[in-house]
Write a protein that holds these residues in place. Structure first.
Motif, PDB file in Angstrom:
ATOM      1  N   GLY A 167      23.254  57.064  21.458  1.00  0.00           N
ATOM      2  CA  GLY A 167      23.067  55.862  20.829  1.00  0.00           C
ATOM      3  C   GLY A 167      23.442  54.827  21.666  1.00  0.00           C
ATOM      4  O   GLY A 167      23.007  53.678  22.018  1.00  0.00           O
ATOM      5  N   LEU A 168      24.762  55.072  22.378  1.00  0.00           N
ATOM      6  CA  LEU A 168      25.032  53.779  23.544  1.00  0.00           C
ATOM      7  C   LEU A 168      24.049  53.760  24.619  1.00  0.00           C
ATOM      8  O   LEU A 168      23.571  52.541  24.803  1.00  0.00           O
ATOM      9  N   ALA A 169      23.290  54.793  24.942  1.00  0.00           N
ATOM     10  CA  ALA A 169      22.465  54.563  26.083  1.00  0.00           C
ATOM     11  C   ALA A 169      21.208  53.875  25.576  1.00  0.00           C
ATOM     12  O   ALA A 169      20.637  53.090  26.132  1.00  0.00           O
ATOM     13  N   ALA A 170      20.871  54.445  24.417  1.00  0.00           N
ATOM     14  CA  ALA A 170      19.586  53.810  23.875  1.00  0.00           C
ATOM     15  C   ALA A 170      19.850  52.308  23.292  1.00  0.00           C
ATOM     16  O   ALA A 170      18.834  51.597  23.624  1.00  0.00           O
ATOM     17  N   GLY A 171      20.994  52.159  22.979  1.00  0.00           N
ATOM     18  CA  GLY A 171      21.364  50.647  22.854  1.00  0.00           C
ATOM     19  C   GLY A 171      21.422  49.999  24.087  1.00  0.00           C
ATOM     20  O   GLY A 171      20.914  48.493  24.067  1.00  0.00           O
ATOM     21  N   PHE A 172      21.865  50.381  25.305  1.00  0.00           N
ATOM     22  CA  PHE A 172      21.835  49.667  26.477  1.00  0.00           C
ATOM     23  C   PHE A 172      20.413  49.461  26.796  1.00  0.00           C
ATOM     24  O   PHE A 172      20.293  48.310  27.258  1.00  0.00           O
ATOM     25  N   ALA A 173      19.704  50.455  26.756  1.00  0.00           N
ATOM     26  CA  ALA A 173      18.151  50.253  27.351  1.00  0.00           C
ATOM     27  C   ALA A 173      17.397  49.207  26.376  1.00  0.00           C
ATOM     28  O   ALA A 173      16.871  48.367  27.068  1.00  0.00           O
ATOM     29  N   LEU A 174      17.921  49.293  25.294  1.00  0.00           N
ATOM     30  CA  LEU A 174      17.081  47.960  24.318  1.00  0.00           C
ATOM     31  C   LEU A 174      17.598  46.712  24.725  1.00  0.00           C
ATOM     32  O   LEU A 174      16.892  45.747  24.802  1.00  0.00           O
ATOM     33  N   TRP A 175      18.960  46.725  24.766  1.00  0.00           N
ATOM     34  CA  TRP A 175      19.402  45.432  25.315  1.00  0.00           C
ATOM     35  C   TRP A 175      19.123  44.744  26.390  1.00  0.00           C
ATOM     36  O   TRP A 175      18.760  43.663  26.855  1.00  0.00           O
ATOM     37  N   MET A 176      18.781  45.862  27.533  1.00  0.00           N
ATOM     38  CA  MET A 176      18.337  45.544  28.922  1.00  0.00           C
ATOM     39  C   MET A 176      16.799  45.146  28.721  1.00  0.00           C
ATOM     40  O   MET A 176      16.484  43.964  29.366  1.00  0.00           O
ATOM     41  N   HIS A 177      16.078  45.759  27.938  1.00  0.00           N
ATOM     42  CA  HIS A 177      14.782  45.092  27.725  1.00  0.00           C
ATOM     43  C   HIS A 177      14.640  43.713  27.142  1.00  0.00           C
ATOM     44  O   HIS A 177      14.032  43.130  27.805  1.00  0.00           O
ATOM     45  N   SER A 218      16.946  41.516  27.085  1.00  0.00           N
ATOM     46  CA  SER A 218      17.476  40.576  27.924  1.00  0.00           C
ATOM     47  C   SER A 218      16.439  40.114  29.025  1.00  0.00           C
ATOM     48  O   SER A 218      16.683  39.260  29.702  1.00  0.00           O
ATOM     49  N   GLY A 219      15.344  40.904  29.262  1.00  0.00           N
ATOM     50  CA  GLY A 219      14.416  40.425  30.372  1.00  0.00           C
ATOM     51  C   GLY A 219      14.838  40.856  31.639  1.00  0.00           C
ATOM     52  O   GLY A 219      14.217  40.648  32.426  1.00  0.00           O
ATOM     53  N   ARG A 220      15.881  41.643  31.738  1.00  0.00           N
ATOM     54  CA  ARG A 220      16.199  42.232  32.872  1.00  0.00           C
ATOM     55  C   ARG A 220      15.413  43.591  33.183  1.00  0.00           C
ATOM     56  O   ARG A 220      15.076  44.305  32.457  1.00  0.00           O
ATOM     57  N   GLU A 221      15.330  43.730  34.598  1.00  0.00           N
ATOM     58  CA  GLU A 221      14.455  44.645  35.147  1.00  0.00           C
ATOM     59  C   GLU A 221      15.213  45.820  35.577  1.00  0.00           C
ATOM     60  O   GLU A 221      16.169  45.297  36.566  1.00  0.00           O
ATOM     61  N   LEU A 222      14.782  46.990  35.584  1.00  0.00           N
ATOM     62  CA  LEU A 222      15.512  48.046  36.100  1.00  0.00           C
ATOM     63  C   LEU A 222      15.101  48.077  37.648  1.00  0.00           C
ATOM     64  O   LEU A 222      13.673  47.786  37.783  1.00  0.00           O
ATOM     65  N   PRO A 223      15.805  48.385  38.774  1.00  0.00           N
ATOM     66  CA  PRO A 223      15.263  48.420  40.117  1.00  0.00           C
ATOM     67  C   PRO A 223      14.608  49.599  40.333  1.00  0.00           C
ATOM     68  O   PRO A 223      14.713  50.703  39.352  1.00  0.00           O
ATOM     69  N   ASP A 224      13.876  49.546  41.204  1.00  0.00           N
ATOM     70  CA  ASP A 224      12.809  50.888  41.461  1.00  0.00           C
ATOM     71  C   ASP A 224      13.784  52.171  41.881  1.00  0.00           C
ATOM     72  O   ASP A 224      13.358  53.056  41.594  1.00  0.00           O
ATOM     73  N   ARG A 225      14.853  51.682  42.552  1.00  0.00           N
ATOM     74  CA  ARG A 225      15.600  52.920  43.135  1.00  0.00           C
ATOM     75  C   ARG A 225      16.968  52.235  43.171  1.00  0.00           C
ATOM     76  O   ARG A 225      17.349  51.058  43.242  1.00  0.00           O
TER      77      ARG A 225
END
Length: 172
Positions: free
Chosen positions: A39-49, A51-58
């Motif tokens: 739940g925490l990981a999914a919540g963080f991923a949703l928040w990242m999405h 917020s418009g932040r992008e995950l780095p390629d590496r």
């Protein structure tokens, strides 16, 4: 008068019945911990999405090395250090002194309390939670995360040198 026993059907048994009859395994507590982590990981991923932040390629090799050693050090501190015993105490029972500044403890209680105790005394188990936190920190607040990890890596280096020094003194 003969009785015929009906075979037990799988659907008629509780989900965790019979899994570990020889020792207590708080499977429901484990399930709650896995659910919390997920739940925490999914919540963080949703928040990242959102917020418009992008995950780095590496992840840079230096950052990976930094958070790897910092994760190991943090897990060891949380699971084994005498100073953190006060945090673990509601969930664990002291067993014995272990390496320098460390103690051995066992989980106590039942259900979720026991599952949390097992998590808190296991550096390997804590590692996943800590690595996820450091990785999230690198994404959201890289400077303070790197600073914190650097302190922990320096502590790790110091501990390695202390062990090497003691071994050298013991040989003399």
């Amino acid at each position: 008068m003969a009785t015929t026993e009906q075979p037990i059907r799988l659907q008629d048994t509780p989900p965790f019945a019979g899994h570990s009859p020889a020792q207590e395994r708080p499977l429901g507590g484990y399930f709650a911990l896995v659910g919390t982590f997920t739940g925490l990981a999914a919540g963080f991923a949703l928040w990242m999405h959102r917020s418009g932040r992008e995950l780095p390629d590496r992840v840079a090799a230096a950052d990976l090395a930094l958070i790897t050693v910092a994760t190991q050090t943090t897990a060891r501190i949380l699971a084994k250090s005498r100073a953190m015993a006060a945090v673990r105490a509601p969930f664990t029972r002291f067993q014995d002194d272990e390496g320098p500044g460390e103690v051995a403890e066992a989980a106590r209680g039942h259900g979720l309390r026991r599952a949390v105790g097992e998590l808190l005394v296991c550096p390997h188990c804590l590692g996943m939670w800590i690595a996820a936190a450091f990785t999230a920190g690198l994404l959201v607040a890289p400077r303070p995360t790197r600073w914190t990890a650097t302190v922990l890596v320096a502590l790790f280096g110091s501990e390695v040198l202390q062990i090497a020094y003691k071994k050298a003194c013991d040989r003399l």
